[in-house]
Design a protein around this motif. Structure first.
Motif, PDB file in Angstrom:
ATOM      1  N   ALA A 499       0.825  -1.211   0.000  1.00  0.00           N
ATOM      2  CA  ALA A 499       0.000   0.000   0.000  1.00  0.00           C
ATOM      3  C   ALA A 499       0.858   1.260   0.000  1.00  0.00           C
ATOM      4  O   ALA A 499       0.553   2.251  -0.682  1.00  0.00           O
ATOM      5  CB  ALA A 499      -0.928  -0.010   1.221  1.00  0.00           C
ATOM      6  N   ALA A 500       1.963   1.247   0.758  1.00  0.00           N
ATOM      7  CA  ALA A 500       2.838   2.411   0.820  1.00  0.00           C
ATOM      8  C   ALA A 500       3.519   2.661  -0.518  1.00  0.00           C
ATOM      9  O   ALA A 500       3.689   3.807  -0.946  1.00  0.00           O
ATOM     10  CB  ALA A 500       3.878   2.217   1.925  1.00  0.00           C
ATOM     11  N   SER A 501       3.898   1.576  -1.218  1.00  0.00           N
ATOM     12  CA  SER A 501       4.541   1.731  -2.526  1.00  0.00           C
ATOM     13  C   SER A 501       3.600   2.394  -3.525  1.00  0.00           C
ATOM     14  O   SER A 501       3.989   3.311  -4.273  1.00  0.00           O
ATOM     15  CB  SER A 501       4.986   0.362  -3.040  1.00  0.00           C
ATOM     16  OG  SER A 501       5.632   0.484  -4.283  1.00  0.00           O
ATOM     17  N   ILE A 502       2.346   1.969  -3.512  1.00  0.00           N
ATOM     18  CA  ILE A 502       1.347   2.581  -4.410  1.00  0.00           C
ATOM     19  C   ILE A 502       1.127   4.040  -4.031  1.00  0.00           C
ATOM     20  O   ILE A 502       1.037   4.925  -4.900  1.00  0.00           O
ATOM     21  CB  ILE A 502       0.020   1.788  -4.343  1.00  0.00           C
ATOM     22  CG1 ILE A 502       0.218   0.393  -4.938  1.00  0.00           C
ATOM     23  CG2 ILE A 502      -1.096   2.545  -5.064  1.00  0.00           C
ATOM     24  CD1 ILE A 502      -0.962  -0.539  -4.717  1.00  0.00           C
ATOM     25  N   ALA A 503       1.066   4.314  -2.725  1.00  0.00           N
ATOM     26  CA  ALA A 503       0.854   5.689  -2.266  1.00  0.00           C
ATOM     27  C   ALA A 503       2.005   6.595  -2.694  1.00  0.00           C
ATOM     28  O   ALA A 503       1.793   7.765  -3.046  1.00  0.00           O
ATOM     29  CB  ALA A 503       0.690   5.715  -0.744  1.00  0.00           C
ATOM     30  N   VAL A 504       3.233   6.074  -2.677  1.00  0.00           N
ATOM     31  CA  VAL A 504       4.386   6.857  -3.115  1.00  0.00           C
ATOM     32  C   VAL A 504       4.281   7.166  -4.614  1.00  0.00           C
ATOM     33  O   VAL A 504       4.508   8.303  -5.055  1.00  0.00           O
ATOM     34  CB  VAL A 504       5.695   6.107  -2.796  1.00  0.00           C
ATOM     35  CG1 VAL A 504       6.890   6.789  -3.486  1.00  0.00           C
ATOM     36  CG2 VAL A 504       5.927   6.049  -1.293  1.00  0.00           C
ATOM     37  N   ASP A 524       9.398  15.337   0.659  1.00  0.00           N
ATOM     38  CA  ASP A 524       8.287  15.747   1.518  1.00  0.00           C
ATOM     39  C   ASP A 524       7.022  14.947   1.211  1.00  0.00           C
ATOM     40  O   ASP A 524       6.380  14.408   2.115  1.00  0.00           O
ATOM     41  CB  ASP A 524       8.029  17.245   1.341  1.00  0.00           C
ATOM     42  CG  ASP A 524       6.995  17.766   2.317  1.00  0.00           C
ATOM     43  OD1 ASP A 524       7.118  17.461   3.520  1.00  0.00           O
ATOM     44  OD2 ASP A 524       6.060  18.466   1.885  1.00  0.00           O
ATOM     45  N   VAL A 525       6.659  14.828  -0.065  1.00  0.00           N
ATOM     46  CA  VAL A 525       5.407  14.137  -0.396  1.00  0.00           C
ATOM     47  C   VAL A 525       5.528  12.635  -0.169  1.00  0.00           C
ATOM     48  O   VAL A 525       4.558  11.972   0.232  1.00  0.00           O
ATOM     49  CB  VAL A 525       4.953  14.443  -1.840  1.00  0.00           C
ATOM     50  CG1 VAL A 525       4.667  15.921  -2.020  1.00  0.00           C
ATOM     51  CG2 VAL A 525       5.954  13.947  -2.876  1.00  0.00           C
ATOM     52  N   SER A 527       7.436  11.195   2.131  1.00  0.00           N
ATOM     53  CA  SER A 527       7.341  11.044   3.587  1.00  0.00           C
ATOM     54  C   SER A 527       5.901  11.082   4.054  1.00  0.00           C
ATOM     55  O   SER A 527       5.460  10.252   4.862  1.00  0.00           O
ATOM     56  CB  SER A 527       8.089  12.198   4.255  1.00  0.00           C
ATOM     57  OG  SER A 527       9.179  11.783   4.910  1.00  0.00           O
ATOM     58  N   GLN A 528       5.161  12.082   3.612  1.00  0.00           N
ATOM     59  CA  GLN A 528       3.760  12.206   4.001  1.00  0.00           C
ATOM     60  C   GLN A 528       2.965  10.982   3.578  1.00  0.00           C
ATOM     61  O   GLN A 528       2.095  10.494   4.311  1.00  0.00           O
ATOM     62  CB  GLN A 528       3.164  13.466   3.373  1.00  0.00           C
ATOM     63  CG  GLN A 528       3.688  14.765   3.963  1.00  0.00           C
ATOM     64  CD  GLN A 528       3.048  15.975   3.313  1.00  0.00           C
ATOM     65  OE1 GLN A 528       1.905  15.909   2.858  1.00  0.00           O
ATOM     66  NE2 GLN A 528       3.784  17.074   3.258  1.00  0.00           N
ATOM     67  N   ALA A 529       3.247  10.457   2.378  1.00  0.00           N
ATOM     68  CA  ALA A 529       2.474   9.318   1.859  1.00  0.00           C
ATOM     69  C   ALA A 529       2.665   8.072   2.714  1.00  0.00           C
ATOM     70  O   ALA A 529       1.685   7.411   3.092  1.00  0.00           O
ATOM     71  CB  ALA A 529       2.885   9.039   0.414  1.00  0.00           C
ATOM     72  N   VAL A 530       3.915   7.726   3.050  1.00  0.00           N
ATOM     73  CA  VAL A 530       4.135   6.489   3.818  1.00  0.00           C
ATOM     74  C   VAL A 530       3.652   6.641   5.253  1.00  0.00           C
ATOM     75  O   VAL A 530       3.182   5.668   5.857  1.00  0.00           O
ATOM     76  CB  VAL A 530       5.620   6.066   3.772  1.00  0.00           C
ATOM     77  CG1 VAL A 530       6.027   5.716   2.351  1.00  0.00           C
ATOM     78  CG2 VAL A 530       6.542   7.119   4.361  1.00  0.00           C
ATOM     79  N   ARG A 531       3.737   7.853   5.809  1.00  0.00           N
ATOM     80  CA  ARG A 531       3.222   8.060   7.169  1.00  0.00           C
ATOM     81  C   ARG A 531       1.698   8.006   7.193  1.00  0.00           C
ATOM     82  O   ARG A 531       1.094   7.497   8.138  1.00  0.00           O
ATOM     83  CB  ARG A 531       3.720   9.397   7.734  1.00  0.00           C
ATOM     84  CG  ARG A 531       5.193   9.377   8.118  1.00  0.00           C
ATOM     85  CD  ARG A 531       5.533  10.489   9.100  1.00  0.00           C
ATOM     86  NE  ARG A 531       5.284  11.799   8.517  1.00  0.00           N
ATOM     87  CZ  ARG A 531       6.203  12.535   7.905  1.00  0.00           C
ATOM     88  NH1 ARG A 531       7.441  12.068   7.797  1.00  0.00           N
ATOM     89  NH2 ARG A 531       5.919  13.714   7.416  1.00  0.00           N
ATOM     90  N   ARG A 532       1.073   8.524   6.127  1.00  0.00           N
ATOM     91  CA  ARG A 532      -0.390   8.505   6.051  1.00  0.00           C
ATOM     92  C   ARG A 532      -0.916   7.061   6.016  1.00  0.00           C
ATOM     93  O   ARG A 532      -1.887   6.716   6.691  1.00  0.00           O
ATOM     94  CB  ARG A 532      -0.847   9.273   4.828  1.00  0.00           C
ATOM     95  CG  ARG A 532      -2.359   9.418   4.695  1.00  0.00           C
ATOM     96  CD  ARG A 532      -2.737  10.462   3.650  1.00  0.00           C
ATOM     97  NE  ARG A 532      -2.169  10.132   2.346  1.00  0.00           N
ATOM     98  CZ  ARG A 532      -1.204  10.818   1.746  1.00  0.00           C
ATOM     99  NH1 ARG A 532      -0.662  11.877   2.343  1.00  0.00           N
ATOM    100  NH2 ARG A 532      -0.757  10.464   0.558  1.00  0.00           N
ATOM    101  N   VAL A 533      -0.250   6.203   5.240  1.00  0.00           N
ATOM    102  CA  VAL A 533      -0.662   4.801   5.174  1.00  0.00           C
ATOM    103  C   VAL A 533      -0.449   4.114   6.522  1.00  0.00           C
ATOM    104  O   VAL A 533      -1.296   3.342   6.984  1.00  0.00           O
ATOM    105  CB  VAL A 533       0.114   4.067   4.063  1.00  0.00           C
ATOM    106  CG1 VAL A 533      -0.234   2.575   4.064  1.00  0.00           C
ATOM    107  CG2 VAL A 533      -0.185   4.675   2.699  1.00  0.00           C
TER     108      VAL A 533
END
Length: 558
Positions: A499-504, A524-525, A527-533
């Motif tokens: 899920a984190a890979s797709i979010a990145v 920045d983006v 970082s935000q993506a993997v933390r959000r997941v």
């Protein structure tokens, strides 16, 4: 600060609103003195921290006006910070014989380059220090030679109690000098700055003789080897244990550097003169199991202390078996409950009999209960009461007790407040910088430094590492590589990585071309993506480490 040269001020930098890390300042006639300089100990909220120190920036900036440091006694929460922080002060140190004997050993063990002027002060022998006259008054506490301080100025006298109790039948030393306290009260006392540790405990604190009797009875019931853990500096308790062991026909072995240091300091000044010959730690196994008492450190569950290693069957020389007995001749310091329980659970699982002060009278406090506090107020009769040495609930209970003793004004301090004691009415006039520090590899760093915050965040929230490869135009050249530690295991970890890979990928895709060419924007983006997941899947906010590589077309062809 907004104060006058002739203002009598009190400013705690530690120990008010907390138990531990006691450090207090007094000011008069442009002169400052410090009373105590202690440490506090870490808990689960401070991973990787061995010791917590007070931030002395306020007084370090005024070190030219600091006349000296006066120690009330030798407990770690009153002098333990000296090897770490004295260089910021550079002032002479004053204390009683045992206190300084203990301090000399601590300084030697720290291997620092110290050139400290240590001044031994006797009881009831006033001495000048800056604009103050100070008299040390003999107390009783769970360590030899504790002292209260009568701090005299033209603006009035402050009575700083230190840690104390009344004990009519002490095993070692004397009772608190009540006649001298009464005489000081007769002179007139402006303010009492007092110990609040047992302000919520009714009645009177038990005598050390009670602990000796309880230990004697507990050892008598034991059939195998007995190990007793107590505070290393409680020399009276060590004496009680030795006498209780002798009454049961057992020899005593001392295990732990801090205990041996305290015994050495006590003997230097004449205490423990009749202590029986002690069994060397390496010879314990040569004696029958029912003829030895082992005294060791580790009352608070410290993982490196002797008791924790004995409980885990990991000590180099000392071992216990099922049917042996461990006695905790100590109290739990607030905040250490979980650490203590872990060690005690190891003992119980090994079928070792555990005795605490909840099971038998094997410990008495070194602090006054409410009955003794009332007696102290009757002797000193201050106009102002300032409770210290306790958490907020302790200070509130102390304040209510002082009010019931007809003290006309009570002020509750927090660390950093500046209290003006002279004038028509005392009050808080300012706040100064305070904080918490720690020592790491010879360096003093703030407990809230970025490194320490990152360490705590990694402990509680885990770490995610992301590697992305972009071409010069900012487009992804391959699927992002995501790795995690501390978020999840098995399928949960695999689901997160996917899920984190797709979010990145999505986060980079929606960036504009200009932003995709800027590493900071991409980092920045991502970082935000993997933390959000992580937050949506696990409720965690991990540390995100992002690695960006950019390649040209020629690199891809190669």
């Amino acid at each position: 600060m907004n104060y006058a040269k002739d203002d009598l001020l009190f400013a705690p930098l530690g120990g008010s609103g907390e138990i531990g890390m006691n450090v207090n300042l007094y000011h008069y006639q442009d002169s400052w003195i410090m009373v105590d300089l202690g440490i506090s100990f870490p808990d689960e909220s401070t991973p990787g921290v061995d010791v917590i120190l007070p931030d002395l920036k306020f007084i370090a900036d005024r070190r030219d006006k600091l006349a000296g440091l006066v120690l009330t006694h030798g407990h770690e929460d009153h002098l333990g910070a000296i090897p770490y922080l004295w260089s910021q002060l550079g002032c002479p140190i004053y204390g009683s014989a045992f206190t300084l004997a203990l301090l000399r050993r601590k300084l030697a063990e720290s291997r620092g380059d110290f050139d400290i002027k240590l001044h031994e002060i006797g009881m009831n022998a006033p001495f000048k220090l800056g604009a103050f006259e100070i008299e040390m008054v003999a107390l009783n506490h769970s360590i030899p030679d504790p002292a209260a301080l009568a701090i005299r100025t033209d603006a009035g006298t402050v009575f700083h109690t230190g840690d104390w109790k009344f004990d009519k039948t002490p095993v070692l030393g004397t009772d608190t000098d009540a006649p001298r306290l009464a005489a000081i009260g007769d002179e007139g006392v402006l303010a009492l700055v007092g110990d609040s540790t047992n302000a919520m405990v009714e009645g009177r604190t038990g005598s050390e003789s009670d602990a000796k009797a309880g230990l004697t009875a507990a050892i008598a019931k034991a059939t195998g080897r007995v190990a007793i853990t107590c505070f290393a500096s409680n020399v009276a308790r060590i004496d009680s244990i030795c006498k209780a062991a002798k009454a049961n026909g057992r020899s005593v072995a001392i295990v732990g550097r801090a205990l041996n240091r305290a015994i050495s300091a006590a003997r230097e000044i004449g205490y423990l003169a009749d202590l029986p010959d002690l069994v060397p730690e390496g010879d314990v196994d040569l004696l029958p199991r029912d003829s030895i008492v082992i005294v060791c450190t580790g009352t608070q569950g410290e993982p490196r202390a002797a008791m924790a290693r004995i409980a885990a069957a990991a000590h180099e020389t000392i071992s216990l078996e099922a049917g042996d007995t461990v006695i905790y001749s100590s109290r739990q310091i607030p905040g250490n409950e979980n650490a203590i329980a872990r060690v005690q659970d190891m003992l119980i699982r090994r079928k070792i009999h555990l005795v605490t002060d909840q099971d038998a009278p094997v410990h008495v406090s070194g602090h006054p209960s409410r009955g003794e506090m009332i007696e102290m107020y009757g002797l000193i009769r201050p106009k102002i009461a300032i409770p210290v040495h306790g958490t907020a609930r302790h200070l509130l209970a102390h304040a209510a007790l002082a009010d019931s003793c007809q003290v006309s004004q009570t002020i509750l301090p927090d660390n950093g407040v500046v209290i003006r004691l002279n004038g028509d009415r005392a009050g808080i006039i300012d706040h100064v910088h305070t904080g918490a520090l720690t020592a790491e590899k010879g360096n003093i760093i703030e407990l809230q430094a970025d490194m320490m915050r990152a360490r705590r965040r990694m402990l509680w929230n885990g770490v995610v590492t992301v590697s992305v490869i972009l071409n010069k135009a900012g487009a992804l050249c391959t699927v992002p590589s995501v790795a995690q530690s501390g978020l999840g295991d098995g399928d949960a970890a695999s689901d997160y990585v996917a899920a984190a890979s797709i979010a990145v990928e999505d986060a980079i895709e929606i960036l504009g071309k200009t932003a995709r060419c800027n590493d900071a924007s991409v980092e920045d983006v991502v970082s935000q993506a993997v933390r959000r997941v992580a937050r949506s899947m696990f409720g965690l906010r991990p540390i995100a480490q992002v690695h960006i590589m950019r390649v040209g077309e020629e690199d891809l062809r190669a």
